[in-house]
Scaffold this motif. Structure first.
Motif, PDB file in Angstrom:
ATOM      1  N   PRO A 192       0.832  -0.929  -0.055  1.00 10.51           N
ATOM      2  CA  PRO A 192      -0.280  -0.297  -0.092  1.00 10.51           C
ATOM      3  C   PRO A 192       0.645   1.415   0.460  1.00 10.51           C
ATOM      4  CG  PRO A 192      -0.590  -0.944   2.174  1.00 10.51           C
ATOM      5  CD  PRO A 192       0.510  -1.778   1.415  1.00 10.51           C
ATOM      6  N   ARG A 246      -0.223   4.702  -8.923  1.00  7.22           N
ATOM      7  CA  ARG A 246      -1.546   3.581  -9.012  1.00  7.22           C
ATOM      8  C   ARG A 246      -1.698   3.236 -10.307  1.00  7.22           C
ATOM      9  NH1 ARG A 246      -6.473   3.776  -5.234  1.00  7.22           N
ATOM     10  NH2 ARG A 246      -7.063   5.736  -6.899  1.00  7.22           N
ATOM     11  N   ASP A 253      -3.014  -0.341  -2.848  1.00 14.13           N
ATOM     12  CA  ASP A 253      -4.388   0.526  -1.344  1.00 14.13           C
ATOM     13  C   ASP A 253      -3.392   1.606  -1.646  1.00 14.13           C
ATOM     14  OD1 ASP A 253      -5.503  -1.279  -1.825  1.00 14.13           O
ATOM     15  OD2 ASP A 253      -4.845  -2.284   0.088  1.00 14.13           O
TER      16      ASP A 253
END
Length: 316
Positions: A192, A246, A253
């Motif tokens: 993440p 991302r 995440d």
């Protein structure tokens, strides 16, 4: 300009400045603690030394027309952990650079400062004439001290200066602790992306090759005893950085953690003076710069998939 010394010339920004100087027909000389990993030994005139060594600095400046002073403790986390060392390098080191320039008869010191200096001034938009308040972070304090030394040496001893307040640099050769490299490594590892606070802090990033060109532009005669903001043209939040990474690397995440004391909250930093007086403006969009960094990372760090600590949201 025929020959220019670059302190910190083996590092992230400095190595690109060395390349841009050479491309502009100026002979670069490096002063750093280590040999440049980006310039094989013998390809660039290099002096190995520390900013605390006034004699070594003065020797390195012999025959130079100007100094681009980039060497510093740039990681704000390291500054907070060891403020005494940071002061010795950033503040006292800058004093030594100015004194060495005076002793060696160097015509100009171009000082790499930061847009963090505006954090003590409460405003939605800032420019080079905005007053600087008392700094909230030790890193900022050391950089403001360097600016004050520059103006003092100009007034007392006639040593010309140019102060360049950098936006948040990113791009190829970046140190691993910076925000974009951290996010990229985590995303590649499937970890993440951690953000301090809400991630709504805004930053004016600037792609490193654009920034290096701005440093060379700061050597122009009209830049003498002037201050310039070298920033990108986009306002980017820390959350948007994570979202760009991302989008480019896959569905990872985004996790929020508590904010950090002394963090620069961000203001719109005006960049028009550099464009109007130096003919410089950043041309690389944030997303395109991240793509360039990714291409370089894949070429030079193939096979690495190790996650890193929480990303430094300053990006500095």
């Amino acid at each position: 300009m025929k020959k220019v010394l670059v302190t910190g010339g083996s590092g992230f920004i400095g190595s690109h400045v060395v390349d841009k100087l050479a491309a502009a027909g100026v002979e670069p000389r490096i002063f750093d603690m280590v040999q440049s990993p980006f310039h094989p030994e013998g390809t660039v005139d290099t002096y190995i030394g520390e900013l605390g060594d006034l004699e070594a600095l003065t020797a390195a400046m012999q025959g130079c027309d100007a100094v681009l002073h980039l060497a510093a403790v740039a990681d704000v986390g390291q500054v907070a952990l060891d403020p005494v060392f940071a002061e010795q390098v950033n503040s006292k080191g800058t004093l030594n650079v100015l004194q060495a320039a005076r002793d060696a008869g160097v015509g100009r010191v171009v000082y790499a400062s930061t847009i963090w200096v505006y954090d003590g001034f409460s405003a939605d938009q800032v420019d080079e004439d905005s007053p600087l308040g008392l700094p909230k972070h030790l890193y900022t304090a050391t950089k403001i001290a360097g600016e004050m030394y520059c103006t003092s040496y100009a007034e007392l001893y006639g040593v010309e200066y140019t102060i360049l307040r950098f936006g948040i640099p990113y791009g190829t050769r970046a140190r691993p602790a910076a925000v974009v490299p951290q996010f990229v490594k985590k995303a590649l590892a499937g970890e993440p992306l951690t953000i301090a606070g809400k991630g709504d802090q805004t930053r004016r990033f600037v792609y490193v090759e654009d920034l290096a060109e701005g440093c060379v532009a700061g050597l122009q005669p009209q830049a003498a005893n002037r201050v310039f903001n070298l920033v990108g043209t986009e306002e980017t939040t820390i959350l948007e950085i994570a979202e760009v990474v991302r989008d480019l690397l896959g569905d990872v995440d985004i996790v929020h953690v508590p904010g950090r004391p002394g963090d620069f909250k961000g203001a719109v930093v005006d960049h028009r003076r550099a464009e109007q007086e130096l003919g410089w403006t950043a041309t690389t969009s944030f997303r395109d710069g991240v793509v360039k960094y990714l291409d370089w990372h894949r070429e030079t760090h193939a096979g690495e998939r190790t996650a890193e600590p929480v990303a430094d949201p300053s990006g500095d």
